[in-house]
Design an enzyme around this catalytic site. Structure first.
Site, PDB file in Angstrom:
ATOM      1  N   ASP A  73     -83.220 -23.304 -10.896  1.00  0.00           N
ATOM      2  CA  ASP A  73     -82.839 -22.233  -9.908  1.00  0.00           C
ATOM      3  C   ASP A  73     -82.018 -23.290  -8.740  1.00  0.00           C
ATOM      4  O   ASP A  73     -82.232 -24.383  -8.461  1.00  0.00           O
ATOM      5  CB  ASP A  73     -84.132 -22.014  -9.095  1.00  0.00           C
ATOM      6  CG  ASP A  73     -83.539 -20.626  -8.134  1.00  0.00           C
ATOM      7  OD1 ASP A  73     -83.292 -19.596  -8.390  1.00  0.00           O
ATOM      8  OD2 ASP A  73     -83.579 -20.911  -6.732  1.00  0.00           O
TER       9      ASP A  73
HETATM   10  C1  LIG Z   1     -72.940 -23.409  -4.832  1.00  0.00           C
HETATM   11  C2  LIG Z   1     -72.650 -22.866  -6.356  1.00  0.00           C
HETATM   12  C3  LIG Z   1     -73.442 -21.871  -6.966  1.00  0.00           C
HETATM   13  N1  LIG Z   1     -73.367 -21.649  -8.318  1.00  0.00           N
HETATM   14  C4  LIG Z   1     -74.205 -20.707  -8.987  1.00  0.00           C
HETATM   15  C5  LIG Z   1     -75.147 -21.430  -9.823  1.00  0.00           C
HETATM   16  C6  LIG Z   1     -76.479 -20.418 -10.224  1.00  0.00           C
HETATM   17  O1  LIG Z   1     -75.795 -19.440 -11.246  1.00  0.00           O
HETATM   18  C7  LIG Z   1     -76.128 -19.410  -8.956  1.00  0.00           C
HETATM   19  C8  LIG Z   1     -77.484 -19.546  -8.024  1.00  0.00           C
HETATM   20  O2  LIG Z   1     -78.339 -18.518  -8.469  1.00  0.00           O
HETATM   21  P1  LIG Z   1     -79.735 -18.878  -9.296  1.00  0.00           P
HETATM   22  O3  LIG Z   1     -80.606 -18.030  -8.781  1.00  0.00           O
HETATM   23  O4  LIG Z   1     -80.033 -20.213  -9.332  1.00  0.00           O
HETATM   24  O5  LIG Z   1     -79.382 -18.343 -10.796  1.00  0.00           O
HETATM   25  P2  LIG Z   1     -78.781 -17.228 -11.515  1.00  0.00           P
HETATM   26  O6  LIG Z   1     -79.436 -16.127 -10.848  1.00  0.00           O
HETATM   27  O7  LIG Z   1     -77.327 -17.090 -11.580  1.00  0.00           O
HETATM   28  O8  LIG Z   1     -79.433 -17.148 -13.087  1.00  0.00           O
HETATM   29  P3  LIG Z   1     -80.704 -17.287 -13.643  1.00  0.00           P
HETATM   30  O9  LIG Z   1     -81.864 -16.998 -12.386  1.00  0.00           O
HETATM   31  O10 LIG Z   1     -81.043 -16.344 -14.562  1.00  0.00           O
HETATM   32  O11 LIG Z   1     -81.092 -18.768 -14.143  1.00  0.00           O
HETATM   33  O12 LIG Z   1     -75.117 -19.713  -8.090  1.00  0.00           O
HETATM   34  C9  LIG Z   1     -72.147 -21.890  -8.810  1.00  0.00           C
HETATM   35  O13 LIG Z   1     -71.718 -21.325  -9.806  1.00  0.00           O
HETATM   36  N2  LIG Z   1     -71.316 -22.673  -8.181  1.00  0.00           N
HETATM   37  C10 LIG Z   1     -71.594 -23.070  -6.792  1.00  0.00           C
HETATM   38  O14 LIG Z   1     -70.598 -23.829  -6.403  1.00  0.00           O
END
Ligand SMILES: Cc1cn([C@H]2C[C@H](O)[C@@H](COP(=O)(O)OP(=O)(O)OP(=O)(O)O)O2)c(=O)[nH]c1=O
Length: 194
Positions: A73
């Protein structure tokens, strides 16, 4: 090479996480968890991402006891306040206005459940330059902010806002590959160099 052929499952819907793991040479399947995100505000950001990562991994591990399951997460933290994925354009704008011209933290919790259980949280510091108003509006019109914590993607156009980064880049994208691969190695899973 993954000589023991251990089954690895990524408990995530995030297309970035599976891509990072694939690029790291870790063969895996994807089975998303059914965990609902949200905090009562009593836990610290670090406790929160650690708890969620563990809940996501456990949710999938329950039905796949033969496998090594990875849950993760990611949140953005500014002045102690957690920013998750924005609910709409207004929410995304509020987040980017707060992040503009300051330094925030990106925390990713990773849980690995196999014969043993591992949990760690990695922090990266990201400094944004002041975002010009016209850039902000154009960015909010794109699809990029809406499925990402803090409403930006460092790996995409959101990278244009970044003046400085201290720590693991991949951690910001959703999986800190270096500590993850080191931990997987202890579970008998080694990367395949393609
Ligand atoms: C800050 C930042 C976040 N992110 C993304 C990573 C994560 O996928 C998302 C944060 O949400 P999460 O809740 O961590 O993950 P998710 O909902 O995408 O997937 P799952 O819960 O099924 O594992 O933000 C980027 O891709 N680039 C960035 O620079």
């Amino acid at each position: 090479m993954n000589t023991t052929q251990k089954r690895v499952i990524l408990a995530s819907m995030s297309p970035r996480r599976t891509e990072l793991l694939r690029k790291a040479g870790i063969e895996h399947e994807v089975i998303p968890s059914n965990v609902t995100e949200g905090t009562d505000g009593k836990e610290s950001p670090s406790e929160y991402v650690g708890r969620l990562a563990r809940e996501k991994a456990l949710d999938v591990a329950r039905d796949h006891r033969d496998a090594i399951v990875i849950g993760a997460d990611t949140v953005v933290v500014l002045d102690g306040v957690i920013l998750e994925k924005p609910t709409d354009r207004e929410d995304a704008k509020r987040m980017l206005e707060r992040l503009s011209g300051s330094t925030h933290e990106v925390l990713t919790g990773v849980s690995i459940i196999g014969a043993t259980q591992d949990l760690f949280v990695t922090t990266t510091h990201v400094t944004f330059d002041v975002i010009p108003e016209s850039w902000m509006e154009d960015y909010l019109d794109s699809e990029e902010p809406y499925d990402k914590a803090g409403a930006y993607g460092i790996q995409g156009s959101g990278g244009l806002f970044v003046e400085k980064i201290e720590g693991d880049f991949y951690n910001v994208v959703g999986l800190p590959i270096h500590p993850l691969v080191k931990t997987l190695d202890r579970h008998g899973v080694t990367p395949r160099f393609l």
